[in-house]
Design a protein around this motif. Structure first.
Motif, mmCIF file in Angstrom:
data_model
loop_
_atom_site.group_PDB
_atom_site.id
_atom_site.type_symbol
_atom_site.label_atom_id
_atom_site.label_comp_id
_atom_site.label_asym_id
_atom_site.label_seq_id
_atom_site.Cartn_x
_atom_site.Cartn_y
_atom_site.Cartn_z
ATOM 1 N N ILE A 104 1.542 -6.526 5.384
ATOM 2 C CA ILE A 104 1.264 -5.231 4.760
ATOM 3 C C ILE A 104 2.602 -4.543 4.496
ATOM 4 C CG2 ILE A 104 0.092 -3.005 4.965
ATOM 5 C CD1 ILE A 104 -1.796 -4.319 7.004
ATOM 6 N N ILE A 105 2.898 -4.337 3.226
ATOM 7 C CA ILE A 105 4.136 -3.664 2.843
ATOM 8 C C ILE A 105 3.832 -2.184 2.656
ATOM 9 C CG2 ILE A 105 6.122 -3.706 1.298
ATOM 10 C CD1 ILE A 105 5.422 -6.458 2.578
ATOM 11 N N LEU A 106 4.488 -1.338 3.410
ATOM 12 C CA LEU A 106 4.284 0.111 3.326
ATOM 13 C C LEU A 106 5.238 0.687 2.284
ATOM 14 C CD1 LEU A 106 4.031 0.864 7.156
ATOM 15 C CD2 LEU A 106 2.148 0.505 5.538
ATOM 16 N N SER A 107 4.696 1.003 1.123
ATOM 17 C CA SER A 107 5.525 1.555 0.049
ATOM 18 C C SER A 107 6.253 2.800 0.522
ATOM 19 C CB SER A 107 4.647 1.924 -1.155
ATOM 20 O OG SER A 107 4.002 0.795 -1.685
ATOM 21 N N SER A 112 2.907 -6.444 14.174
ATOM 22 C CA SER A 112 3.973 -7.327 13.687
ATOM 23 C C SER A 112 3.859 -7.672 12.204
ATOM 24 C CB SER A 112 3.980 -8.619 14.500
ATOM 25 O OG SER A 112 2.739 -9.311 14.365
ATOM 26 N N ASN A 113 2.722 -7.373 11.568
ATOM 27 C CA ASN A 113 2.570 -7.692 10.145
ATOM 28 C C ASN A 113 2.749 -6.471 9.250
ATOM 29 O OD1 ASN A 113 0.180 -6.625 11.168
ATOM 30 N ND2 ASN A 113 -1.141 -7.832 9.829
ATOM 31 N N LEU A 114 3.320 -5.400 9.780
ATOM 32 C CA LEU A 114 3.659 -4.214 8.991
ATOM 33 C C LEU A 114 5.144 -4.250 8.635
ATOM 34 C CD1 LEU A 114 1.757 -1.259 10.725
ATOM 35 C CD2 LEU A 114 1.082 -2.548 8.700
ATOM 36 N N PHE A 115 5.440 -3.912 7.373
ATOM 37 C CA PHE A 115 6.822 -3.896 6.884
ATOM 38 C C PHE A 115 7.048 -2.631 6.067
ATOM 39 C CE2 PHE A 115 5.469 -8.194 7.520
ATOM 40 C CZ PHE A 115 6.553 -8.837 8.083
ATOM 41 N N CYS A 116 8.269 -2.129 6.089
ATOM 42 C CA CYS A 116 8.634 -0.941 5.315
ATOM 43 C C CYS A 116 9.517 -1.332 4.141
ATOM 44 C CB CYS A 116 9.414 0.055 6.181
ATOM 45 S SG CYS A 116 8.382 1.280 7.005
ATOM 46 N N GLU A 117 9.190 -0.816 2.958
ATOM 47 C CA GLU A 117 10.145 -0.931 1.847
ATOM 48 C C GLU A 117 10.641 0.476 1.534
ATOM 49 O OE1 GLU A 117 10.268 -0.141 -1.499
ATOM 50 O OE2 GLU A 117 8.315 0.781 -1.767
ATOM 51 N N MET A 118 11.930 0.571 1.174
ATOM 52 C CA MET A 118 12.615 1.860 1.174
ATOM 53 C C MET A 118 12.879 2.442 -0.206
ATOM 54 S SD MET A 118 12.888 2.674 4.352
ATOM 55 C CE MET A 118 14.138 3.958 4.348
ATOM 56 N N SER A 119 12.069 2.095 -1.197
ATOM 57 C CA SER A 119 12.256 2.690 -2.523
ATOM 58 C C SER A 119 11.847 4.159 -2.512
ATOM 59 C CB SER A 119 11.429 1.934 -3.571
ATOM 60 O OG SER A 119 10.047 2.164 -3.383
ATOM 61 N N ALA A 120 12.361 4.898 -3.494
ATOM 62 C CA ALA A 120 12.060 6.330 -3.664
ATOM 63 C C ALA A 120 12.441 7.160 -2.440
ATOM 64 C CB ALA A 120 10.587 6.544 -4.008
ATOM 65 N N ARG A 121 13.340 6.646 -1.623
ATOM 66 C CA ARG A 121 13.870 7.425 -0.493
ATOM 67 C C ARG A 121 15.337 7.761 -0.736
ATOM 68 N NH1 ARG A 121 10.384 7.280 3.918
ATOM 69 N NH2 ARG A 121 11.515 9.209 4.418
ATOM 70 N N SER A 122 15.789 7.576 -1.984
ATOM 71 C CA SER A 122 17.174 7.877 -2.333
ATOM 72 C C SER A 122 17.268 9.229 -3.049
ATOM 73 C CB SER A 122 17.755 6.782 -3.225
ATOM 74 O OG SER A 122 17.072 6.736 -4.461
ATOM 75 N N ARG A 123 18.427 9.807 -3.007
ATOM 76 C CA ARG A 123 18.641 11.159 -3.529
ATOM 77 C C ARG A 123 18.328 11.261 -5.022
ATOM 78 N NH1 ARG A 123 21.258 15.929 -2.201
ATOM 79 N NH2 ARG A 123 22.310 16.977 -3.945
ATOM 80 N N SER A 124 18.670 10.229 -5.784
ATOM 81 C CA SER A 124 18.509 10.315 -7.232
ATOM 82 C C SER A 124 17.052 10.327 -7.680
ATOM 83 C CB SER A 124 19.235 9.148 -7.914
ATOM 84 O OG SER A 124 18.556 7.934 -7.686
ATOM 85 N N ILE A 148 0.832 -1.206 0.000
ATOM 86 C CA ILE A 148 0.000 0.000 0.000
ATOM 87 C C ILE A 148 0.864 1.252 0.000
ATOM 88 C CG2 ILE A 148 -1.641 1.372 1.361
ATOM 89 C CD1 ILE A 148 -2.927 -1.204 2.286
ATOM 90 N N HIS A 149 0.536 2.170 -0.906
ATOM 91 C CA HIS A 149 1.154 3.491 -0.924
ATOM 92 C C HIS A 149 0.246 4.429 -0.151
ATOM 93 C CE1 HIS A 149 3.330 6.871 -3.249
ATOM 94 N NE2 HIS A 149 2.530 7.451 -2.365
ATOM 95 N N SER A 150 0.720 4.871 0.997
ATOM 96 C CA SER A 150 -0.007 5.856 1.795
ATOM 97 C C SER A 150 0.984 6.770 2.485
ATOM 98 C CB SER A 150 -0.878 5.175 2.857
ATOM 99 O OG SER A 150 -1.459 6.132 3.722
ATOM 100 N N GLU A 151 0.615 8.006 2.606
ATOM 101 C CA GLU A 151 1.403 8.915 3.428
ATOM 102 C C GLU A 151 1.026 8.706 4.894
ATOM 103 O OE1 GLU A 151 0.542 12.677 1.550
ATOM 104 O OE2 GLU A 151 1.298 11.920 -0.364
#
Length: 319
Positions: free
Chosen positions: A201-204, A223-235, A177-180
């Motif tokens: 639940i993967i937090l985009s 415990s079923n929430l996870f973070c993925e770290m895309s689009a958090r890089s400088r480029s 899910i993509h959410s702010e």
């Protein structure tokens, strides 16, 4: 007193090489470890053959876990070529179509025909092992998308989203899910997490949150929430020195924010990485370099492997 000083000095001398060795080990491992890219939009400008070539060149063993919103709308050709290395999902293209036709209101309307078709198709695809999860479901991007006409914010635990969770829950799937990190959106995610405890639940983009304590509290409590770290890089940012980018950027080729390193080390089994190649201007190879040299190299060796691929393999049941 002299003896005490000598002992302390000896400890410092002995400890320093160990610390240096750990740093060098992390840097080396970060360059060599396989990666699971859990936010790879293939899109029409990336053929299955090109994706395979990019993955092999960058030692990316798994790719996908999100849809191709600008086409090709059927990604089975990627699955056919890459087999278990492609992470197929459903839902992003369909929600995009609903939003185009009906606006944000359509995204929470269970009676929309596209939703009924999506749910029926999802049951079939999950049962036959053709998809691993739903995603990327874009439900709150009111400031995180540069295109104003593409922005929306809707209730995350609405009836059609819960229907997708029900299917994912039955098939041990995941939902990305993509959410702010607005307080109401966070509360809705908490509700889903509590109701569907067996669904990951993967937090985009880790919600594009700059509030490390908010993320920490979520990971501690659910415990079923996870973070993925895309689009958090400088480029990823056209103007990486803007005030907003300064808040959202976590890492680049030669840096990572220390508070995020501490958070990841505290919850090493809850983070993943991705590239988010949502438009052709995003440089895939540069993203991988930022992940390896900026983010992963700052972590402990055991954490590097978890974040790079082991968490994704476990949570998404990859082979």
């Amino acid at each position: 007193m002299l003896i005490r000083k000598y002992i302390l000095l000896s400890i410092m001398v002995i400890s320093f090489p160990v610390c240096s060795q750990d740093i060098e080990h992390s840097k080396k491992l970060a360059q060599e470890v396989p990666i699971a890219d859990v936010h790879r939009h293939v899109q029409r400008w990336v053929s299955p053959e090109l994706l395979k070539k990019q993955m092999e060149k960058s030692n990316v063993k798994w790719s996908g876990a999100v849809g191709a919103p600008f086409g090709p709308y059927d990604t089975m050709s990627y699955l056919d070529l890459l087999k278990n290395q492609y992470i197929p999902t459903i839902g992003q293209v369909e929600l995009g179509s609903i939003f185009d036709q009906y606006g944000a209101a359509g995204l929470i309307d269970m009676n929309v025909k596209t939703y009924k078709e999506l749910l029926a198709n999802a049951e079939h695809l999950f049962a036959n092992g053709k998809v691993k999860g739903f995603g990327e479901l874009i439900l709150n991007n009111k400031i995180s998308n540069p295109n104003v006409s593409f922005r929306r914010k809707v209730k995350i635990n609405s009836a059609p989203i819960e229907a997708m969770f029900t299917i994912a829950d039955q098939h041990k799937g995941f939902v990305q899910i993509h959410s702010e990190d607005d307080p109401d959106s966070v509360d809705e995610l908490k509700s889903l997490s509590t109701k569907f405890k067996n669904t990951s639940i993967i937090l985009s983009h880790c919600m594009f949150s700059s509030d490390v304590n908010r993320i920490k509290n979520l990971l501690e409590s659910y415990s079923n929430l996870f973070c993925e770290m895309s689009a958090r890089s400088r480029s990823h940012f056209m103007n990486p020195d803007s005030e907003r980018a300064k808040l959202w950027v976590v890492y680049g080729e030669n840096f990572v924010k220390e508070e995020w390193v501490q958070l990841i080390e505290e919850f090493p089994t809850r983070f993943m990485v991705g590239t988010d190649t949502y438009n052709p201007k995003i440089d895939f190879e540069k993203n991988i370099k930022e992940i390896r040299e900026g983010l992963l190299s700052a972590l402990q060796p055991a954490t590097i492997e978890l974040v790079a691929y082991k968490n994704a393999v476990r949570v998404m049941r990859l082979e």
